[in-house]
Design a protein around this motif. Sequence first.
Motif, PDB file in Angstrom:
ATOM      1  N   ASN A 118       0.865  -1.171   0.000  1.00  0.00           N
ATOM      2  CA  ASN A 118       0.000   0.000   0.000  1.00  0.00           C
ATOM      3  C   ASN A 118       0.907   1.228   0.000  1.00  0.00           C
ATOM      4  OD1 ASN A 118      -2.673   1.269   0.337  1.00  0.00           O
ATOM      5  ND2 ASN A 118      -1.831   1.990   2.265  1.00  0.00           N
ATOM      6  N   TYR A 119       0.430   2.324  -0.565  1.00  0.00           N
ATOM      7  CA  TYR A 119       1.271   3.516  -0.643  1.00  0.00           C
ATOM      8  C   TYR A 119       1.339   4.225   0.704  1.00  0.00           C
ATOM      9  CZ  TYR A 119       1.953   3.057  -5.607  1.00  0.00           C
ATOM     10  OH  TYR A 119       2.344   2.586  -6.841  1.00  0.00           O
ATOM     11  N   GLU A 120       2.549   4.197   1.292  1.00  0.00           N
ATOM     12  CA  GLU A 120       2.827   4.820   2.580  1.00  0.00           C
ATOM     13  C   GLU A 120       3.956   5.837   2.409  1.00  0.00           C
ATOM     14  OE1 GLU A 120       0.896   4.105   4.998  1.00  0.00           O
ATOM     15  OE2 GLU A 120       0.141   2.072   4.641  1.00  0.00           O
ATOM     16  N   ILE A 121       4.198   6.642   3.454  1.00  0.00           N
ATOM     17  CA  ILE A 121       5.325   7.571   3.461  1.00  0.00           C
ATOM     18  C   ILE A 121       6.544   6.860   4.037  1.00  0.00           C
ATOM     19  CG2 ILE A 121       6.201   9.791   4.260  1.00  0.00           C
ATOM     20  CD1 ILE A 121       3.849   9.974   2.291  1.00  0.00           C
ATOM     21  N   TRP A 122       7.648   6.930   3.298  1.00  0.00           N
ATOM     22  CA  TRP A 122       8.901   6.271   3.672  1.00  0.00           C
ATOM     23  C   TRP A 122      10.014   7.290   3.764  1.00  0.00           C
ATOM     24  CZ3 TRP A 122       9.857   0.800   3.968  1.00  0.00           C
ATOM     25  CH2 TRP A 122       8.743  -0.005   3.694  1.00  0.00           C
ATOM     26  N   LEU A 123      11.059   6.932   4.509  1.00  0.00           N
ATOM     27  CA  LEU A 123      12.311   7.684   4.525  1.00  0.00           C
ATOM     28  C   LEU A 123      13.428   6.784   4.023  1.00  0.00           C
ATOM     29  CD1 LEU A 123      12.325   9.551   7.980  1.00  0.00           C
ATOM     30  CD2 LEU A 123      11.477  10.374   5.775  1.00  0.00           C
ATOM     31  N   ARG A 124      14.318   7.381   3.231  1.00  0.00           N
ATOM     32  CA  ARG A 124      15.524   6.662   2.797  1.00  0.00           C
ATOM     33  C   ARG A 124      16.752   7.446   3.247  1.00  0.00           C
ATOM     34  NH1 ARG A 124      19.643   6.485  -0.871  1.00  0.00           N
ATOM     35  NH2 ARG A 124      20.240   4.401  -1.622  1.00  0.00           N
ATOM     36  N   GLN A 125      17.599   6.823   4.041  1.00  0.00           N
ATOM     37  CA  GLN A 125      18.833   7.444   4.504  1.00  0.00           C
ATOM     38  C   GLN A 125      19.862   7.468   3.373  1.00  0.00           C
ATOM     39  OE1 GLN A 125      19.102   8.807   7.530  1.00  0.00           O
ATOM     40  NE2 GLN A 125      17.041   8.112   8.110  1.00  0.00           N
ATOM     41  N   PRO A 126      20.845   8.389   3.427  1.00  0.00           N
ATOM     42  CA  PRO A 126      21.870   8.435   2.379  1.00  0.00           C
ATOM     43  C   PRO A 126      22.614   7.114   2.181  1.00  0.00           C
ATOM     44  CG  PRO A 126      21.954  10.424   3.702  1.00  0.00           C
ATOM     45  CD  PRO A 126      20.975   9.514   4.372  1.00  0.00           C
TER      46      PRO A 126
ATOM     47  N   ARG B 278       2.907  12.355  -1.597  1.00  0.00           N
ATOM     48  CA  ARG B 278       3.378  13.728  -1.787  1.00  0.00           C
ATOM     49  C   ARG B 278       3.890  14.367  -0.491  1.00  0.00           C
ATOM     50  NH1 ARG B 278       5.235  15.572  -6.301  1.00  0.00           N
ATOM     51  NH2 ARG B 278       3.416  14.826  -7.463  1.00  0.00           N
ATOM     52  N   PRO B 279       4.960  13.816   0.100  1.00  0.00           N
ATOM     53  CA  PRO B 279       5.525  14.432   1.310  1.00  0.00           C
ATOM     54  C   PRO B 279       6.255  15.728   1.002  1.00  0.00           C
ATOM     55  CG  PRO B 279       6.903  12.610   0.594  1.00  0.00           C
ATOM     56  CD  PRO B 279       5.688  12.592  -0.291  1.00  0.00           C
ATOM     57  N   SER B 280       6.318  16.624   1.985  1.00  0.00           N
ATOM     58  CA  SER B 280       7.058  17.885   1.894  1.00  0.00           C
ATOM     59  C   SER B 280       7.662  18.173   3.260  1.00  0.00           C
ATOM     60  CB  SER B 280       6.140  19.031   1.468  1.00  0.00           C
ATOM     61  OG  SER B 280       6.804  20.284   1.534  1.00  0.00           O
ATOM     62  N   TRP B 281       8.975  18.436   3.311  1.00  0.00           N
ATOM     63  CA  TRP B 281       9.667  18.675   4.571  1.00  0.00           C
ATOM     64  C   TRP B 281       9.340  20.037   5.157  1.00  0.00           C
ATOM     65  CZ3 TRP B 281      11.909  14.922   7.155  1.00  0.00           C
ATOM     66  CH2 TRP B 281      12.446  13.832   6.474  1.00  0.00           C
TER      67      TRP B 281
ATOM     68  N   LEU C 217       6.692  16.379   8.341  1.00  0.00           N
ATOM     69  CA  LEU C 217       6.383  16.161   6.937  1.00  0.00           C
ATOM     70  C   LEU C 217       4.907  16.423   6.688  1.00  0.00           C
ATOM     71  CD1 LEU C 217       8.285  12.839   6.210  1.00  0.00           C
ATOM     72  CD2 LEU C 217       8.599  14.957   4.917  1.00  0.00           C
ATOM     73  N   LEU C 218       4.625  17.198   5.658  1.00  0.00           N
ATOM     74  CA  LEU C 218       3.272  17.290   5.131  1.00  0.00           C
ATOM     75  C   LEU C 218       3.074  16.155   4.134  1.00  0.00           C
ATOM     76  CD1 LEU C 218       3.148  21.096   4.263  1.00  0.00           C
ATOM     77  CD2 LEU C 218       1.902  19.995   6.132  1.00  0.00           C
ATOM     78  N   PHE C 219       1.853  15.665   4.016  1.00  0.00           N
ATOM     79  CA  PHE C 219       1.525  14.723   2.949  1.00  0.00           C
ATOM     80  C   PHE C 219       0.019  14.752   2.750  1.00  0.00           C
ATOM     81  CE2 PHE C 219       1.179  12.365   6.877  1.00  0.00           C
ATOM     82  CZ  PHE C 219       0.131  11.476   6.701  1.00  0.00           C
ATOM     83  N   HIS C 220      -0.437  14.254   1.596  1.00  0.00           N
ATOM     84  CA  HIS C 220      -1.876  14.138   1.441  1.00  0.00           C
ATOM     85  C   HIS C 220      -2.306  12.683   1.562  1.00  0.00           C
ATOM     86  CE1 HIS C 220      -1.081  14.273  -3.199  1.00  0.00           C
ATOM     87  NE2 HIS C 220      -1.270  13.026  -2.870  1.00  0.00           N
ATOM     88  N   SER C 221      -3.526  12.500   2.048  1.00  0.00           N
ATOM     89  CA  SER C 221      -3.996  11.168   2.398  1.00  0.00           C
ATOM     90  C   SER C 221      -5.506  11.072   2.233  1.00  0.00           C
ATOM     91  CB  SER C 221      -3.616  10.845   3.855  1.00  0.00           C
ATOM     92  OG  SER C 221      -4.129   9.582   4.242  1.00  0.00           O
ATOM     93  N   THR C 222      -5.960   9.848   1.972  1.00  0.00           N
ATOM     94  CA  THR C 222      -7.405   9.567   1.909  1.00  0.00           C
ATOM     95  C   THR C 222      -7.883   8.873   3.179  1.00  0.00           C
ATOM     96  OG1 THR C 222      -6.959   7.470   0.767  1.00  0.00           O
ATOM     97  CG2 THR C 222      -7.399   9.401  -0.615  1.00  0.00           C
ATOM     98  N   ARG C 223      -7.130   9.022   4.267  1.00  0.00           N
ATOM     99  CA  ARG C 223      -7.440   8.244   5.479  1.00  0.00           C
ATOM    100  C   ARG C 223      -8.734   8.674   6.165  1.00  0.00           C
ATOM    101  NH1 ARG C 223      -2.904   7.804   9.123  1.00  0.00           N
ATOM    102  NH2 ARG C 223      -1.667   7.630   7.239  1.00  0.00           N
ATOM    103  N   GLN C 224      -9.306   9.804   5.775  1.00  0.00           N
ATOM    104  CA  GLN C 224     -10.633  10.162   6.292  1.00  0.00           C
ATOM    105  C   GLN C 224     -11.654  10.255   5.162  1.00  0.00           C
ATOM    106  OE1 GLN C 224     -10.332  13.667   8.816  1.00  0.00           O
ATOM    107  NE2 GLN C 224      -9.805  12.423  10.580  1.00  0.00           N
ATOM    108  N   GLY C 225     -11.416   9.491   4.111  1.00  0.00           N
ATOM    109  CA  GLY C 225     -12.342   9.462   2.986  1.00  0.00           C
ATOM    110  C   GLY C 225     -11.801  10.244   1.796  1.00  0.00           C
TER     111      GLY C 225
ATOM    112  N   ARG D 113      -4.652  18.644  -1.902  1.00  0.00           N
ATOM    113  CA  ARG D 113      -3.501  17.788  -2.165  1.00  0.00           C
ATOM    114  C   ARG D 113      -2.253  18.631  -2.408  1.00  0.00           C
ATOM    115  NH1 ARG D 113      -2.233  17.295  -7.687  1.00  0.00           N
ATOM    116  NH2 ARG D 113      -3.757  18.239  -9.106  1.00  0.00           N
ATOM    117  N   HIS D 114      -1.134  17.952  -2.555  1.00  0.00           N
ATOM    118  CA  HIS D 114       0.151  18.533  -2.951  1.00  0.00           C
ATOM    119  C   HIS D 114       0.488  19.776  -2.122  1.00  0.00           C
ATOM    120  CE1 HIS D 114       3.123  19.245  -6.465  1.00  0.00           C
ATOM    121  NE2 HIS D 114       3.561  19.832  -5.371  1.00  0.00           N
ATOM    122  N   ALA D 115       0.645  19.594  -0.827  1.00  0.00           N
ATOM    123  CA  ALA D 115       1.044  20.701   0.050  1.00  0.00           C
ATOM    124  C   ALA D 115       2.558  20.856   0.037  1.00  0.00           C
ATOM    125  CB  ALA D 115       0.565  20.436   1.474  1.00  0.00           C
ATOM    126  N   VAL D 116       3.033  22.102   0.042  1.00  0.00           N
ATOM    127  CA  VAL D 116       4.472  22.377   0.079  1.00  0.00           C
ATOM    128  C   VAL D 116       4.750  23.437   1.134  1.00  0.00           C
ATOM    129  CG1 VAL D 116       5.166  21.638  -2.219  1.00  0.00           C
ATOM    130  CG2 VAL D 116       4.136  23.889  -1.933  1.00  0.00           C
TER     131      VAL D 116
END
Length: 288
Positions: free
Chosen positions: A209-217, A233-236, A243-251, A276-279
């Motif tokens: 399922n599409y989740e927010i991930w972090l990848r270290q260097p 669509r995460p944004s630092w 992190l900001l992100f958009h989600s359908t977790r409340q419909g 969506r797409h918050a920066v």
Amino acid sequence: MGFKKLMAALLLSSVARIGVAEDIAYLGVADGYWEVWLTDTSGEISEQLTEIRADVSRISWYPDGENLLVNLHDGRLYKLNIRTRALKEIKAPMPNILDAVVSPKGDSFTFSLSTSSSIDDNDIYVYHFATKKLDKLTSMPRLQHEPSWSPDGRYVYFLSGDGGQVHDIWRVGVKTRSTEQLTVSSLYHFDLAVRDDGVIAYSGNKSGNYEIWLRQPAGQTEMLTQNPALDARPSWSPGGDQLLFHSTRQGGLNIWVYDIPTKSLQAITKNPEGARHAVWAPLKGRRS
């Protein structure tokens, strides 16, 4: 004071309050179109900034924290001042530009584009405002898209797919043109956001399922969210701890903020038509 003057004063006061806090720009539906909106971390007040009556596909902040680069679905580009709402059209170097993102210094932007009849062979470009010079950063087979700058402006990170079930993370040196593949056959990755220390936030479906991930260097990965809904669509934050992100977790699709130290979540928008797409705006004067 009359009612109209009172409402205007309240609006100006709210805009000033938003300006003092951390500005968050996002895309929200208005009259059936994805337009540009502004809010802050509380999400209590949202202000519609554009009435273009055409779908905006991507937005990114100039380093002054006062202007946004606005990329429409049809390829048009604008510079938007968030205080005056003035829109200045930017003459695009090529038609049908997608994924336009302004550089950390504000002197150029990167984008993806296909120059053939196929939608699956995009390359990554950089356009320089002052010189009007266009640099092609990649000449790889198949699809290169969704570019994202490193905070120091030395690299453009992007996604590359060969038409199969993988979308790997790459980066290219803006001056050297040398490319480096960061993931190999790791299913779908989308929506790259790079922190000052090189940590990449992205949306991935490694868990099914599409989740927010972090990848270290060094390559280690960590899944931050775990929910049956779409998280993307995460944004630092400027400090790099949220992190900001958009989600359908409340419909419907809406904006959330994830606090990394506390692992807590909070809804920023509750727009029944979608957001969506918050920066997150940069700290003014943070970059030279």
